[in-house]
Scaffold this active site. Sequence first.
Site, PDB file in Angstrom:
ATOM      1  N   GLU A  77       3.651   8.050   8.880  1.00 48.81           N
ATOM      2  CA  GLU A  77       3.422   7.159  10.008  1.00 48.81           C
ATOM      3  C   GLU A  77       4.756   6.610  10.502  1.00 48.81           C
ATOM      4  O   GLU A  77       5.763   6.635   9.788  1.00 48.81           O
ATOM      5  CB  GLU A  77       2.486   6.018   9.615  1.00 48.81           C
ATOM      6  CG  GLU A  77       2.965   5.186   8.445  1.00 48.81           C
ATOM      7  CD  GLU A  77       1.901   4.229   7.916  1.00 48.81           C
ATOM      8  OE1 GLU A  77       0.960   3.894   8.652  1.00 48.81           O
ATOM      9  OE2 GLU A  77       2.013   3.820   6.742  1.00 48.81           O
ATOM     10  N   ARG A 124      -4.442   0.505  -1.841  1.00 51.04           N
ATOM     11  CA  ARG A 124      -3.874  -0.835  -1.973  1.00 51.04           C
ATOM     12  C   ARG A 124      -3.396  -1.049  -3.400  1.00 51.04           C
ATOM     13  O   ARG A 124      -4.155  -0.886  -4.361  1.00 51.04           O
ATOM     14  CB  ARG A 124      -4.917  -1.906  -1.634  1.00 51.04           C
ATOM     15  CG  ARG A 124      -5.361  -1.945  -0.201  1.00 51.04           C
ATOM     16  CD  ARG A 124      -6.167  -3.211   0.078  1.00 51.04           C
ATOM     17  NE  ARG A 124      -6.901  -3.091   1.323  1.00 51.04           N
ATOM     18  CZ  ARG A 124      -8.193  -2.803   1.419  1.00 51.04           C
ATOM     19  NH1 ARG A 124      -8.902  -2.632   0.309  1.00 51.04           N
ATOM     20  NH2 ARG A 124      -8.784  -2.705   2.580  1.00 51.04           N
ATOM     21  N   HIS A 133       0.297   5.811   0.855  1.00 49.57           N
ATOM     22  CA  HIS A 133      -0.571   6.896   1.315  1.00 49.57           C
ATOM     23  C   HIS A 133      -0.151   8.198   0.637  1.00 49.57           C
ATOM     24  O   HIS A 133       1.041   8.430   0.400  1.00 49.57           O
ATOM     25  CB  HIS A 133      -0.460   7.072   2.832  1.00 49.57           C
ATOM     26  CG  HIS A 133      -0.597   5.804   3.601  1.00 49.57           C
ATOM     27  ND1 HIS A 133      -1.762   5.077   3.642  1.00 49.57           N
ATOM     28  CD2 HIS A 133       0.293   5.126   4.369  1.00 49.57           C
ATOM     29  CE1 HIS A 133      -1.586   4.012   4.396  1.00 49.57           C
ATOM     30  NE2 HIS A 133      -0.350   4.012   4.846  1.00 49.57           N
ATOM     31  N   HIS A 150       4.878   0.309   0.858  1.00 53.32           N
ATOM     32  CA  HIS A 150       5.262  -0.484   2.017  1.00 53.32           C
ATOM     33  C   HIS A 150       4.269  -1.597   2.283  1.00 53.32           C
ATOM     34  O   HIS A 150       3.163  -1.606   1.734  1.00 53.32           O
ATOM     35  CB  HIS A 150       5.385   0.407   3.257  1.00 53.32           C
ATOM     36  CG  HIS A 150       4.099   1.060   3.669  1.00 53.32           C
ATOM     37  ND1 HIS A 150       3.631   2.213   3.076  1.00 53.32           N
ATOM     38  CD2 HIS A 150       3.168   0.722   4.601  1.00 53.32           C
ATOM     39  CE1 HIS A 150       2.490   2.565   3.623  1.00 53.32           C
ATOM     40  NE2 HIS A 150       2.178   1.660   4.558  1.00 53.32           N
ATOM     41  N   GLN A 183       0.827  -1.209   0.000  1.00 55.40           N
ATOM     42  CA  GLN A 183       0.000   0.000   0.000  1.00 55.40           C
ATOM     43  C   GLN A 183       0.854   1.248   0.000  1.00 55.40           C
ATOM     44  O   GLN A 183       2.075   1.210   0.162  1.00 55.40           O
ATOM     45  CB  GLN A 183      -0.935  -0.010   1.207  1.00 55.40           C
ATOM     46  CG  GLN A 183      -0.213  -0.126   2.547  1.00 55.40           C
ATOM     47  CD  GLN A 183      -1.167  -0.342   3.700  1.00 55.40           C
ATOM     48  OE1 GLN A 183      -1.262   0.504   4.597  1.00 55.40           O
ATOM     49  NE2 GLN A 183      -1.868  -1.485   3.697  1.00 55.40           N
TER      50      GLN A 183
END
Length: 274
Positions: free
Chosen positions: A82, A160, A65, A140, A63
């Site tokens: 994150e 995804r 972001h 990642h 996935q």
Amino acid sequence: MTVTLLEMHRVEKPWGRHDLWPGFENPPEDGDPIGEVWYKSPGDDTPDLLVKYLFTSEKLSVQVHPDDDQARARGLPRGKDECWLVLAAEPDSTIAIGTRDILDAEQLRAAALDGSIEQLLDWKPVKAGDFIYAASRTVHAIGAGITLIEIQQNSETTYRLYDYGRPRELHLDDGVAVSDAKPFVAPPAPGEVAEGRELLVEGPKFTVERWSGGERGVNLPDGVTGWLVPVTGSGKFGDVVFEAGDCLTLTGSERLIAIEDADLLFAYPLDHRI
């Protein structure tokens, strides 16, 4: 000054587990596995940061972001940087972070479609105590057999690229568009800033410190919220008692008292030290 004990939410995931982590109740064996535990502020659905625990028995999807600019172009409030603190890992556990070589958009799409993306990722072995900061746009995947704490910008925008044949929706167009598919370069560790305080992340989207136990004053600027995550140990934050597995927020200034062998994370959405 306000200290709030956050509400815990358990999230079922196909890659989750029935044996979680000390401090968390295991789901029934005939129930769905729990993959995430996350924390919500009462009456506030979109704070700057979100804290989660993850429990994996299988690999998570490959996935990516979006960053802040890409997210806001879609009308979303923010992107998603994150970081992960690994609490436990099986001997062969890995996390994929970045790709082994630079991939352009066509190469990334083709690899996602034929499944070869799994072999093109840089799967790194992980163990308890490892810490990884994954900036937005980084391709990642978190592997199996891992328990970790995730601190992130509060965004659930996940594209995804590949899901090992699971019957879940993919987001190839969006995912390829925001991906920066290249080898991962870890930022330098900021290191210790004072006795009992280690700086794990120093911006650009948030700061994370790791504190030992004892007593300390915590002072935040006006309008800033901090998140306390007790990894181990227990204590009292203002008038609120806490233990490992809890998550609390602070606004203003308060006194923190924790047992001497406590291990604490403190996060806030600033790129400078408190």
